[in-house]
Motif scaffolding. Sequence first.
Motif, PDB file in Angstrom:
ATOM      1  N   ARG A   1      10.418  32.559  28.696  1.00  0.00           N
ATOM      2  CA  ARG A   1      11.274  31.826  29.637  1.00  0.00           C
ATOM      3  C   ARG A   1      10.427  31.256  30.778  1.00  0.00           C
ATOM      4  NH1 ARG A   1      14.652  36.170  28.631  1.00  0.00           N
ATOM      5  NH2 ARG A   1      16.458  35.491  27.418  1.00  0.00           N
TER       6      ARG A   1
ATOM      7  N   VAL B   1      10.609  20.433  24.987  1.00  0.00           N
ATOM      8  CA  VAL B   1      10.659  20.087  26.414  1.00  0.00           C
ATOM      9  C   VAL B   1      10.065  18.708  26.719  1.00  0.00           C
ATOM     10  CG1 VAL B   1      10.650  22.499  27.150  1.00  0.00           C
ATOM     11  CG2 VAL B   1       8.473  21.295  26.912  1.00  0.00           C
TER      12      VAL B   1
ATOM     13  N   TRP C   1      12.898  11.308  30.453  1.00  0.00           N
ATOM     14  CA  TRP C   1      14.304  11.187  30.819  1.00  0.00           C
ATOM     15  C   TRP C   1      14.599  11.558  32.264  1.00  0.00           C
ATOM     16  CZ3 TRP C   1      18.216  14.774  32.143  1.00  0.00           C
ATOM     17  CH2 TRP C   1      19.538  14.352  31.958  1.00  0.00           C
TER      18      TRP C   1
ATOM     19  N   ILE D   1      21.855  16.022  37.302  1.00  0.00           N
ATOM     20  CA  ILE D   1      21.551  17.399  36.911  1.00  0.00           C
ATOM     21  C   ILE D   1      20.338  17.849  37.726  1.00  0.00           C
ATOM     22  CG2 ILE D   1      20.184  16.602  34.914  1.00  0.00           C
ATOM     23  CD1 ILE D   1      21.140  19.114  33.434  1.00  0.00           C
TER      24      ILE D   1
ATOM     25  N   GLU E   1      19.219  23.434  36.760  1.00  0.00           N
ATOM     26  CA  GLU E   1      20.206  23.380  35.677  1.00  0.00           C
ATOM     27  C   GLU E   1      19.519  22.946  34.371  1.00  0.00           C
ATOM     28  OE1 GLU E   1      24.526  21.299  34.650  1.00  0.00           O
ATOM     29  OE2 GLU E   1      23.513  20.717  36.502  1.00  0.00           O
ATOM     30  N   LEU E   2      18.617  21.970  34.519  1.00  0.00           N
ATOM     31  CA  LEU E   2      17.839  21.497  33.364  1.00  0.00           C
ATOM     32  C   LEU E   2      17.074  22.658  32.736  1.00  0.00           C
ATOM     33  CD1 LEU E   2      16.978  18.789  31.993  1.00  0.00           C
ATOM     34  CD2 LEU E   2      15.046  18.763  33.561  1.00  0.00           C
TER      35      LEU E   2
ATOM     36  N   ASN F   1      19.425  25.320  31.146  1.00  0.00           N
ATOM     37  CA  ASN F   1      20.055  24.847  29.906  1.00  0.00           C
ATOM     38  C   ASN F   1      19.071  24.830  28.735  1.00  0.00           C
ATOM     39  OD1 ASN F   1      22.975  23.768  30.096  1.00  0.00           O
ATOM     40  ND2 ASN F   1      22.075  23.156  32.024  1.00  0.00           N
ATOM     41  N   ILE F   2      17.876  24.347  28.984  1.00  0.00           N
ATOM     42  CA  ILE F   2      16.885  24.301  27.895  1.00  0.00           C
ATOM     43  C   ILE F   2      16.509  25.721  27.475  1.00  0.00           C
ATOM     44  CG2 ILE F   2      14.542  23.595  27.278  1.00  0.00           C
ATOM     45  CD1 ILE F   2      14.932  21.117  29.019  1.00  0.00           C
TER      46      ILE F   2
ATOM     47  N   VAL G   1      19.175  27.144  25.236  1.00  0.00           N
ATOM     48  CA  VAL G   1      19.101  26.677  23.846  1.00  0.00           C
ATOM     49  C   VAL G   1      17.942  27.369  23.111  1.00  0.00           C
ATOM     50  CG1 VAL G   1      18.707  24.698  22.332  1.00  0.00           C
ATOM     51  CG2 VAL G   1      20.175  24.442  24.347  1.00  0.00           C
ATOM     52  N   LEU G   2      16.757  27.392  23.712  1.00  0.00           N
ATOM     53  CA  LEU G   2      15.579  27.863  22.984  1.00  0.00           C
ATOM     54  C   LEU G   2      15.523  29.378  22.827  1.00  0.00           C
ATOM     55  CD1 LEU G   2      12.858  25.486  24.440  1.00  0.00           C
ATOM     56  CD2 LEU G   2      14.008  25.324  22.233  1.00  0.00           C
TER      57      LEU G   2
ATOM     58  N   VAL H   1      26.575  24.450  27.591  1.00  0.00           N
ATOM     59  CA  VAL H   1      25.408  23.819  28.220  1.00  0.00           C
ATOM     60  C   VAL H   1      25.720  22.351  28.475  1.00  0.00           C
ATOM     61  CG1 VAL H   1      23.663  25.374  27.270  1.00  0.00           C
ATOM     62  CG2 VAL H   1      24.419  23.388  25.939  1.00  0.00           C
TER      63      VAL H   1
ATOM     64  N   VAL I   1      21.478  17.498  27.730  1.00  0.00           N
ATOM     65  CA  VAL I   1      20.295  18.370  27.662  1.00  0.00           C
ATOM     66  C   VAL I   1      20.192  18.995  26.268  1.00  0.00           C
ATOM     67  CG1 VAL I   1      19.218  20.468  28.579  1.00  0.00           C
ATOM     68  CG2 VAL I   1      20.260  18.807  30.149  1.00  0.00           C
TER      69      VAL I   1
ATOM     70  N   THR J   1      17.165  18.051  23.759  1.00  0.00           N
ATOM     71  CA  THR J   1      16.315  19.198  23.419  1.00  0.00           C
ATOM     72  C   THR J   1      16.222  19.331  21.895  1.00  0.00           C
ATOM     73  OG1 THR J   1      16.855  20.337  25.477  1.00  0.00           O
ATOM     74  CG2 THR J   1      16.022  21.704  23.681  1.00  0.00           C
TER      75      THR J   1
ATOM     76  N   SER K   1      14.280  16.293  20.386  1.00  0.00           N
ATOM     77  CA  SER K   1      12.865  16.380  20.729  1.00  0.00           C
ATOM     78  C   SER K   1      12.194  17.546  19.999  1.00  0.00           C
ATOM     79  CB  SER K   1      12.760  16.550  22.252  1.00  0.00           C
ATOM     80  OG  SER K   1      11.440  16.486  22.691  1.00  0.00           O
TER      81      SER K   1
ATOM     82  N   VAL L   1      15.561  28.997  15.713  1.00  0.00           N
ATOM     83  CA  VAL L   1      15.241  28.891  17.144  1.00  0.00           C
ATOM     84  C   VAL L   1      16.341  28.127  17.880  1.00  0.00           C
ATOM     85  CG1 VAL L   1      13.634  27.953  18.858  1.00  0.00           C
ATOM     86  CG2 VAL L   1      12.742  29.075  16.793  1.00  0.00           C
ATOM     87  N   LEU L   2      16.747  26.969  17.349  1.00  0.00           N
ATOM     88  CA  LEU L   2      17.660  26.099  18.107  1.00  0.00           C
ATOM     89  C   LEU L   2      19.103  26.603  18.130  1.00  0.00           C
ATOM     90  CD1 LEU L   2      16.340  22.587  17.058  1.00  0.00           C
ATOM     91  CD2 LEU L   2      15.905  23.810  19.186  1.00  0.00           C
TER      92      LEU L   2
ATOM     93  N   GLY M   1      18.558  31.015  18.635  1.00  0.00           N
ATOM     94  CA  GLY M   1      17.738  31.434  19.770  1.00  0.00           C
ATOM     95  C   GLY M   1      16.593  32.304  19.307  1.00  0.00           C
ATOM     96  N   LEU M   2      15.440  32.150  19.990  1.00  0.00           N
ATOM     97  CA  LEU M   2      14.264  32.925  19.590  1.00  0.00           C
ATOM     98  C   LEU M   2      14.433  34.403  19.946  1.00  0.00           C
ATOM     99  CD1 LEU M   2      11.475  32.740  18.337  1.00  0.00           C
ATOM    100  CD2 LEU M   2      10.560  32.141  20.570  1.00  0.00           C
TER     101      LEU M   2
END
Lengths: 198, 198
Positions: free
Chosen positions: A86, A161, A167, A174, A178-179, A182-183, A186-187, B148, B152, B156, B159, B186-187, B190-191
């Motif tokens: 993270r 990322v 972008w 945002i 928050e960016l 949020n990422i 997801v990851l 989310v 984003v 994400t 990308s 992963v997406l 989640g990892l």
Amino acid sequence: MVKPKKSGKRELILAEAAKLFKDRGYSGTSMRDLAGQVGMEAASMYNHIKSKDELLDTICFRISDTYISQLAEIEATPSGYADKLRALVRLHIRLMVEDGAAVSVANHDWKYLPEPRLGEFKQARKAYERGFAALIEAGIAAGELRPVNVSVALFTMLSAVRWVELWYRPGRGISAEELESNIITVLLGGLEQPMPQP
Amino acid sequence: MVKPKKSGKRELILAEAAKLFKDRGYSGTSMRDLAGQVGMEAASMYNHIKSKDELLDTICFRISDTYISQLAEIEATPSGYADKLRALVRLHIRLMVEDGAAVSVANHDWKYLPEPRLGEFKQARKAYERGFAALIEAGIAAGELRPVNVSVALFTMLSAVRWVELWYRPGRGISAEELESNIITVLLGGLEQPMPQP
């Protein structure tokens, strides 16, 4: 000793150089363009910097040094592996938000570095990727992360990322926080809502 | 009616054009280079294709048509939203693995399309992104996906798969299926390993 005033001018030149390299490419930017942007005579600009090569070198290695030193700091914390990842993802996003032009130059124009610095830059990037991958590997071994292919997880995260560079700008509605969150959701957490336990 | 033999030649020319555009860029590729690669005289190549522009157009729109039609198919399935997103991510990876050169041209060289096709291509891409985003939005509303920011999550995911284009080739020691399932893990999942429930 560098006098503060001289260093201030130098920083201004570096910041404007990063913006021009990002917008027009390294080869598409002349020292004359840069002098115009900074509002100095080209001749007096050379009191602060040596050459276009030196600007590129400083921009690229500051970014790679930041990644490497932050990775070392993150490795040394007592956090779990998911938290370390993270922190790494947050570092990537924060650097793009705060110093987007320099990150873009380090991502795209590093190939114009002359040897031996080109080789050194590639080695630094490899070392960073190896360190990042080692955290993923250790996290899987510790049972904290899902058992995925380490290279796939590494490149998926690094790639995930990259769009931020293209972008993000203030006014996107945002915040940087928050960016990031949020990422990271997801990851690390996954986009899918976990099933409620019976 | 196009004779099968003529169509076969045309497909060969398109495949070699995609490879050359990918390796040397659209502007860096001449019709002479292409003729050499295909093993034909430039003059007889024009029995099968009209121009370099037409090759670029066909390559770019085949890819965008594939995305748009697959999105429509996925939208029409009775699956849940997380499964629909899995299918979309799988589509991106599969296209890159199976038709990497064409995907690369559609990702990078579309900007050389002449108007009005340039505008049409951009519109098709926007429509695809809107459809992808609508699935994420509906999935969040249905409680299937985590809440989310939709843009984003969309960027994400788009990308996150882009590195495959640069990295994947047979001999990487990983099958296309393993690549797909790892990235989807992963997406979507989640990892991080979910905490065991007490």
